[in-house]
Design a protein around this motif. Structure first.
Motif, PDB file in Angstrom:
ATOM      1  N   ALA A 252      15.022  -2.796  17.364  1.00  0.00           N
ATOM      2  CA  ALA A 252      16.204  -3.667  17.326  1.00  0.00           C
ATOM      3  C   ALA A 252      15.953  -4.869  16.422  1.00  0.00           C
ATOM      4  N   ASP A 253      14.758  -5.433  16.502  1.00  0.00           N
ATOM      5  CA  ASP A 253      14.465  -6.601  15.671  1.00  0.00           C
ATOM      6  C   ASP A 253      14.343  -6.224  14.196  1.00  0.00           C
ATOM      7  N   LEU A 254      13.716  -5.094  13.928  1.00  0.00           N
ATOM      8  CA  LEU A 254      13.588  -4.671  12.525  1.00  0.00           C
ATOM      9  C   LEU A 254      14.973  -4.459  11.926  1.00  0.00           C
ATOM     10  N   ARG A 255      15.840  -3.879  12.741  1.00  0.00           N
ATOM     11  CA  ARG A 255      17.214  -3.648  12.300  1.00  0.00           C
ATOM     12  C   ARG A 255      17.889  -4.973  11.990  1.00  0.00           C
ATOM     13  N   ALA A 256      17.695  -5.939  12.889  1.00  0.00           N
ATOM     14  CA  ALA A 256      18.297  -7.254  12.689  1.00  0.00           C
ATOM     15  C   ALA A 256      17.712  -7.931  11.456  1.00  0.00           C
ATOM     16  N   GLN A 257      16.472  -7.591  11.121  1.00  0.00           N
ATOM     17  CA  GLN A 257      15.861  -8.173   9.925  1.00  0.00           C
ATOM     18  C   GLN A 257      16.316  -7.460   8.659  1.00  0.00           C
ATOM     19  N   GLY A 258      17.132  -6.425   8.809  1.00  0.00           N
ATOM     20  CA  GLY A 258      17.682  -5.765   7.631  1.00  0.00           C
ATOM     21  C   GLY A 258      16.896  -4.563   7.150  1.00  0.00           C
ATOM     22  N   ILE A 259      16.063  -3.997   8.034  1.00  0.00           N
ATOM     23  CA  ILE A 259      15.344  -2.782   7.637  1.00  0.00           C
ATOM     24  C   ILE A 259      16.318  -1.598   7.648  1.00  0.00           C
ATOM     25  N   GLU A 260      16.284  -0.832   6.576  1.00  0.00           N
ATOM     26  CA  GLU A 260      17.114   0.369   6.471  1.00  0.00           C
ATOM     27  C   GLU A 260      16.462   1.485   7.285  1.00  0.00           C
ATOM     28  N   SER A 261      17.289   2.279   7.978  1.00  0.00           N
ATOM     29  CA  SER A 261      16.720   3.341   8.809  1.00  0.00           C
ATOM     30  C   SER A 261      15.914   4.330   7.963  1.00  0.00           C
ATOM     31  N   LEU A 262      16.381   4.574   6.762  1.00  0.00           N
ATOM     32  CA  LEU A 262      15.691   5.541   5.904  1.00  0.00           C
ATOM     33  C   LEU A 262      14.305   5.033   5.484  1.00  0.00           C
ATOM     34  N   ALA A 263      14.201   3.741   5.280  1.00  0.00           N
ATOM     35  CA  ALA A 263      12.900   3.175   4.901  1.00  0.00           C
ATOM     36  C   ALA A 263      11.940   3.276   6.088  1.00  0.00           C
ATOM     37  N   LEU A 264      12.456   2.979   7.276  1.00  0.00           N
ATOM     38  CA  LEU A 264      11.593   3.037   8.456  1.00  0.00           C
ATOM     39  C   LEU A 264      11.144   4.483   8.709  1.00  0.00           C
ATOM     40  N   ALA A 265      12.094   5.405   8.611  1.00  0.00           N
ATOM     41  CA  ALA A 265      11.740   6.816   8.840  1.00  0.00           C
ATOM     42  C   ALA A 265      10.741   7.281   7.782  1.00  0.00           C
ATOM     43  N   GLY A 266      10.977   6.886   6.533  1.00  0.00           N
ATOM     44  CA  GLY A 266      10.079   7.307   5.452  1.00  0.00           C
ATOM     45  C   GLY A 266       8.656   6.820   5.684  1.00  0.00           C
ATOM     46  N   LEU A 267       8.547   5.586   6.177  1.00  0.00           N
ATOM     47  CA  LEU A 267       7.214   5.033   6.418  1.00  0.00           C
ATOM     48  C   LEU A 267       6.568   5.683   7.648  1.00  0.00           C
ATOM     49  N   LEU A 268       7.325   5.756   8.736  1.00  0.00           N
ATOM     50  CA  LEU A 268       6.718   6.230   9.990  1.00  0.00           C
ATOM     51  C   LEU A 268       6.434   7.729   9.979  1.00  0.00           C
ATOM     52  N   ALA A 269       7.171   8.475   9.157  1.00  0.00           N
ATOM     53  CA  ALA A 269       6.910   9.923   9.100  1.00  0.00           C
ATOM     54  C   ALA A 269       5.613  10.219   8.368  1.00  0.00           C
ATOM     55  N   ARG A 270       5.240   9.338   7.467  1.00  0.00           N
ATOM     56  CA  ARG A 270       4.097   9.665   6.613  1.00  0.00           C
ATOM     57  C   ARG A 270       2.900   8.754   6.795  1.00  0.00           C
ATOM     58  N   ILE A 271       3.067   7.703   7.586  1.00  0.00           N
ATOM     59  CA  ILE A 271       1.937   6.794   7.790  1.00  0.00           C
ATOM     60  C   ILE A 271       0.804   7.590   8.458  1.00  0.00           C
TER      61      ILE A 271
END
Ligand code: GLU
Length: 446
Positions: A252-271
């Motif tokens: 929720a906070d990342l979203r409020a900070q303006g993180i795009e869902s696609l960027a988060l998914a891209g990072l978390l899928a491959r980290i």
């Protein structure tokens, strides 16, 4: 039909954070690449700490991230089923009533430790007679129930960690039913995994020890264990676990900070995998590339800077169609030309609001040299303007004033946008338009 059935099983006792989201994503991607079923299960047997608000928040965060579930289950709907299974385990002697109070258990623990022995539960309750139990219950004590572990090593092959052996000899028999009759996750999870035909349990490696116990419960219930995949936990830049900072890393906070869902998914899928973290156009490439063989054993480092960079790159490549709805909320009237002009300068979508202000005004210009600006204003060509207008106008200003390079362009940018840097002026100028440009060059707010 594939037989792959996986579940993401958060407890609605808090907000989802990046660590949970990574586990959710691994389950989802594994289900999709195998054409299987992805199930959301809310582990809400802890009534004291579970709330409907957290349950809703979790679902909202998953949907936002593009993770849709095919089936849904809630443990609080399945209590009668857990009663049945508990009765079955009691009958077979694997679940036994214990009457110690927390204080008594604490004393036992301390006395074992002072004797240099591991603080394992001594199974005193197994030696109670029927009369002992009747007496204790007569005193008003309510039993809690422990699962009798077989004292041996439990072996399994983990899809990430390889061959595993969990030694159950030095562990206390786990409590599966509390004195108030409520169930612990260790049991309810196994019952659900059996009933919902879960083929693979994908979760964080903090659950490896549970897995030994849970495999014994699967066996005690005559069921085949699913396969297991335990992901190493994320750490921060200093190598410490993320738990201390999780508050600031909630979805929720990342979203409020303006993180795009696609960027988060891209990072978390491959980290923490052998795949490079890079811009992706959607879930498809993440699904196609998903493979446990790529997951490294080391704890991956989560970096907010890396996420912000990927966020910016994601925005720079997003189509106008993909952002129209959200863009209109912060920049009403924004069109594709505006998006194409500014998207390359955004770190978060919210930054578009200030560029909309630059284009639409009112904006207070910054005038470095009033005479020069006024002369430039007098040379503004007639509309309609195109991308070529900037070039032809500045060429005219250059020849009239003898300025070139930074001394030519910098004061014009400052006067027209009020800023040192920004999107290419050839794209901004037609959006600002002649009237506003002329006014700003003359030092007026427009
Ligand atoms: N409710 C458990 C948790 O959130 C689920 C663990 C599991 O996937 O088995 O940790």
């Amino acid at each position: 039909m594939s037989s792959v059935r996986v579940r993401f099983a958060p407890s609605p006792t808090g907000k989802l954070h990046v660590g949970n989201m990574r586990v959710a994503l691994a389950n989802y991607l594994f289900a999709r690449v195998n054409k299987g079923v992805f199930l959301l299960r809310l582990d809400d047997t802890d009534v004291g700490r579970s709330t409907e608000e957290f349950a809703q928040g979790i679902q909202e965060d998953l949907r936002w991230a593009g993770i849709e579930w095919d089936e849904f289950a809630r443990q609080s709907d399945r209590l009668t089923r857990y009663d049945e299974v508990a009765a079955q385990l009691r009958q077979s002697g694997r679940l036994y009533p214990c009457y110690e109070t927390p204080e008594e258990l604490d004393l036992k623990r301390k006395s074992r430790l002072s004797q240099g022995r591991p603080p394992v539960y001594d199974r005193a309750a197994l030696r109670l007679s029927d009369q002992d139990r009747a007496r204790l219950e007569g005193e008003g004590r309510k039993p809690h129930f422990r699962f009798k572990l077989e004292e041996r090593a439990v072996e399994f092959v983990d899809l990430v960690r390889g061959a595993q052996s969990v030694d159950e000899t030095s562990q206390s028999d786990p409590v599966l039913v509390r004195a108030d009759g409520s169930y612990l996750y260790t049991l309810t999870s196994v019952v659900d995994d059996i009933d919902l035909r879960i083929s693979h349990v994908i979760r964080g490696e903090d659950h490896v020890t549970n897995t030994g116990t849970q495999i014994q419960i699967f066996e005690a219930l005559g069921a085949k264990s699913p396969r297991f995949a335990h992901l190493p936990l994320l750490v921060d830049a200093s190598g410490a676990g993320l738990s201390k900072r999780l508050g600031s890393l909630s979805i929720a906070d990342l979203r409020a900070q303006g993180i795009e869902s696609l960027a988060l998914a891209g990072l978390l899928a491959r980290i923490g995998t052998s795949d490079a973290i890079e811009l992706v156009s959607g879930m498809e490439p993440l699904i196609d590339g998903f493979d446990f063989a790529k997951v490294a054993r080391a704890s991956p480092r989560f970096s907010m800077d890396e996420l912000m960079q990927l966020n910016a790159r994601t925005l720079h490549h997003l189509d106008f169609a993909a952002v129209t709805g959200r863009l209109k909320e912060i920049a009403p009237g924004a069109d594709e030309a505006f998006w194409l002009a500014v998207c390359g300068n955004l770190s978060t979508l919210a930054d578009a609001a200030s560029w909309w202000q630059v284009v639409q005004g009112p904006l207070q210009p910054m005038i470095e040299d009033a005479a020069f600006s006024a002369q430039a204003a007098s040379l503004l060509p007639a509309e309609p303007w195109t991308q070529a207008s900037w070039k032809s106008w500045t060429a005219a200003v250059a020849s009239a004033t003898g300025r070139k390079g930074k001394t030519l362009f910098h004061p014009l940018r400052l006067a027209l946008t009020g800023r040192e840097h920004g999107p290419e002026m050839q794209n901004l100028l037609p959006l600002i338009g002649r009237a506003r440009a002329a006014a700003r060059l003359s030092g007026q707010t427009a």
